[in-house]
Motif scaffolding. Structure first.
Motif, PDB file in Angstrom:
ATOM      1  N   ASP A   1       0.830  -1.216   0.000  1.00  0.00           N
ATOM      2  CA  ASP A   1       0.000   0.000   0.000  1.00  0.00           C
ATOM      3  C   ASP A   1       0.861   1.262   0.000  1.00  0.00           C
ATOM      4  O   ASP A   1       0.575   2.224  -0.715  1.00  0.00           O
ATOM      5  N   VAL A   2       1.906   1.241   0.837  1.00  0.00           N
ATOM      6  CA  VAL A   2       2.790   2.417   0.892  1.00  0.00           C
ATOM      7  C   VAL A   2       3.474   2.611  -0.465  1.00  0.00           C
ATOM      8  O   VAL A   2       3.594   3.737  -0.965  1.00  0.00           O
ATOM      9  N   ALA A   3       3.889   1.515  -1.082  1.00  0.00           N
ATOM     10  CA  ALA A   3       4.575   1.604  -2.379  1.00  0.00           C
ATOM     11  C   ALA A   3       3.673   2.237  -3.439  1.00  0.00           C
ATOM     12  O   ALA A   3       4.116   3.091  -4.205  1.00  0.00           O
ATOM     13  N   VAL A   4       2.413   1.830  -3.480  1.00  0.00           N
ATOM     14  CA  VAL A   4       1.495   2.382  -4.485  1.00  0.00           C
ATOM     15  C   VAL A   4       1.328   3.885  -4.272  1.00  0.00           C
ATOM     16  O   VAL A   4       1.306   4.658  -5.226  1.00  0.00           O
ATOM     17  N   GLU A   5       1.230   4.310  -3.004  1.00  0.00           N
ATOM     18  CA  GLU A   5       1.163   5.746  -2.715  1.00  0.00           C
ATOM     19  C   GLU A   5       2.385   6.478  -3.267  1.00  0.00           C
ATOM     20  O   GLU A   5       2.277   7.565  -3.827  1.00  0.00           O
ATOM     21  N   ARG A   6       3.563   5.857  -3.104  1.00  0.00           N
ATOM     22  CA  ARG A   6       4.801   6.490  -3.559  1.00  0.00           C
ATOM     23  C   ARG A   6       4.898   6.497  -5.075  1.00  0.00           C
ATOM     24  O   ARG A   6       5.606   7.313  -5.650  1.00  0.00           O
ATOM     25  N   LEU A   7       4.217   5.565  -5.739  1.00  0.00           N
ATOM     26  CA  LEU A   7       4.285   5.470  -7.202  1.00  0.00           C
ATOM     27  C   LEU A   7       3.246   6.363  -7.883  1.00  0.00           C
ATOM     28  O   LEU A   7       3.213   6.463  -9.098  1.00  0.00           O
ATOM     29  N   ARG A   8       2.403   7.035  -7.087  1.00  0.00           N
ATOM     30  CA  ARG A   8       1.392   7.933  -7.651  1.00  0.00           C
ATOM     31  C   ARG A   8       2.091   9.161  -8.253  1.00  0.00           C
ATOM     32  O   ARG A   8       2.904   9.791  -7.579  1.00  0.00           O
ATOM     33  N   PRO A   9       1.798   9.487  -9.529  1.00  0.00           N
ATOM     34  CA  PRO A   9       2.472  10.643 -10.135  1.00  0.00           C
ATOM     35  C   PRO A   9       2.079  11.928  -9.410  1.00  0.00           C
ATOM     36  O   PRO A   9       0.927  12.093  -9.013  1.00  0.00           O
ATOM     37  N   GLU A  10       3.042  12.825  -9.240  1.00  0.00           N
ATOM     38  CA  GLU A  10       2.764  14.053  -8.491  1.00  0.00           C
ATOM     39  C   GLU A  10       2.338  15.207  -9.376  1.00  0.00           C
ATOM     40  O   GLU A  10       1.744  16.171  -8.897  1.00  0.00           O
ATOM     41  N   THR A  11       2.685  15.149 -10.649  1.00  0.00           N
ATOM     42  CA  THR A  11       2.344  16.255 -11.553  1.00  0.00           C
ATOM     43  C   THR A  11       1.825  15.697 -12.873  1.00  0.00           C
ATOM     44  O   THR A  11       2.037  14.526 -13.192  1.00  0.00           O
ATOM     45  N   ASP A  12       1.133  16.554 -13.643  1.00  0.00           N
ATOM     46  CA  ASP A  12       0.736  16.176 -14.990  1.00  0.00           C
ATOM     47  C   ASP A  12       1.970  16.113 -15.890  1.00  0.00           C
ATOM     48  O   ASP A  12       2.956  16.809 -15.634  1.00  0.00           O
ATOM     49  N   PRO A  13       1.897  15.328 -16.965  1.00  0.00           N
ATOM     50  CA  PRO A  13       3.016  15.312 -17.917  1.00  0.00           C
ATOM     51  C   PRO A  13       3.237  16.715 -18.488  1.00  0.00           C
ATOM     52  O   PRO A  13       2.291  17.483 -18.647  1.00  0.00           O
TER      53      PRO A  13
END
Lengths: 186, 186
Positions: B65-77
């Motif tokens: 679960d923590v990994a998926v949170e970290r893999l969430r993109p932070e900005t638009d392309p």
């Protein structure tokens, strides 16, 4: 790092490996993956649990080794007379085997108990060898052939990606579409 | 089946989730993945170990679960004015992040503690959303655009496959070659 030897062991070591792998295969069928334990495997194989722990580290590494053995192709790709037909047939069969419930379980096991990537690399090497066979045969027929690494990107990668991350639409038509796009490279 | 709720929890539940995730992120930096335990995480988060076990099942599911949170993109392309430039830039950045040591560790964690595939599917959905953004923008500019699923096959799948199974040659030139072959579809 892995505790596995780099080469296939001989003599007693080979007999222990074969007995332990056979015990895992039998017990997976009898009790299932969730109930499996190292002492149970050791008892069935006629070795001590510490023999198993010393050689494989833990149950996950043992399951990974057994999975890679099961994912080894048993036959050469079929020879149907043309690159496209051979790739179509191979891709369909590869997708079928990998996307089956047992294929998915073995892929997962192979990755999970494989901290250094040796077993995952072996899975990829099996696919590359099969593609090499198809391409070598086509080249001997006088056909133009693409690079093996590109065929891994175009055919193997999407199948494995979808199995692991996005498991929809994995059917024979999908496999053939991948082959068509791969052959656009020629 | 997963014990995770399907929707983002609110109230106390959300506070527990945030505290536990934060504890995992801190402790991963301080003691490393191999030394991490559920009681250690619970103590840091100010909850009981049984709260963690009840909610996440085990350490692997929590790490997933923590990994998926970290893999969430932070900005638009980035918007660079053309489909090819946008895809090139996005693919290079995606490869960079996923193939970094922390990216690889998160991908592995996301897959390992995810028996029902929810978290792996979320990783794939993040990539699909980013590609959708690039394609929507190009379509509004009047460019012809390919299908998102095909871009996943052509760009995302080879990168993820190589990270997991065949980790060589993962560089910016490789990412751009994937984009070129993907755009051959148009």
């Amino acid at each position: 790092m892995s505790r596995k030897p780099m080469t296939r062991p001989g003599g007693r070591s080979a007999r222990v490996q074969e007995a332990v792998h056979a015990a895992v295969r039998e017990l997976l069928g009898e009790v299932g993956r969730d109930a499996l334990t190292v002492p149970m495997v050791a008892a069935r194989a006629g070795v001590t649990p510490s023999t198993v722990y010393r050689r494989w580290g833990d149950l996950q590494e043992l399951l990974s080794d057994v999975a890679v053995e099961r994912l080894r192709p048993e036959t050469d790709p079929a020879d149907l007379g043309s690159l496209r037909d051979d790739l179509d047939a191979w891709a369909e069969q590869f997708l079928d085997e990998m996307a089956s419930p047992s294929g998915r379980a073995y892929i997962r096991d192979a990755l999970l108990g494989d901290p250094d990537g040796t077993n995952a690399g072996q899975c990829s090497a099996y696919a590359a060898e099969q593609i090499d066979t198809v391409l070598d045969r086509a080249a001997r027929r006088g056909e133009r052939v693409p690079d093996t690494e590109l065929m891994l990107d175009d055919i193997v990668a999407p199948i494995m990606y979808r199995i692991l991350f996005r498991p929809d639409g994995l059917n024979a038509a999908y496999a053939r579409d991948l082959v068509s796009h791969a052959l656009d490279r020629l």
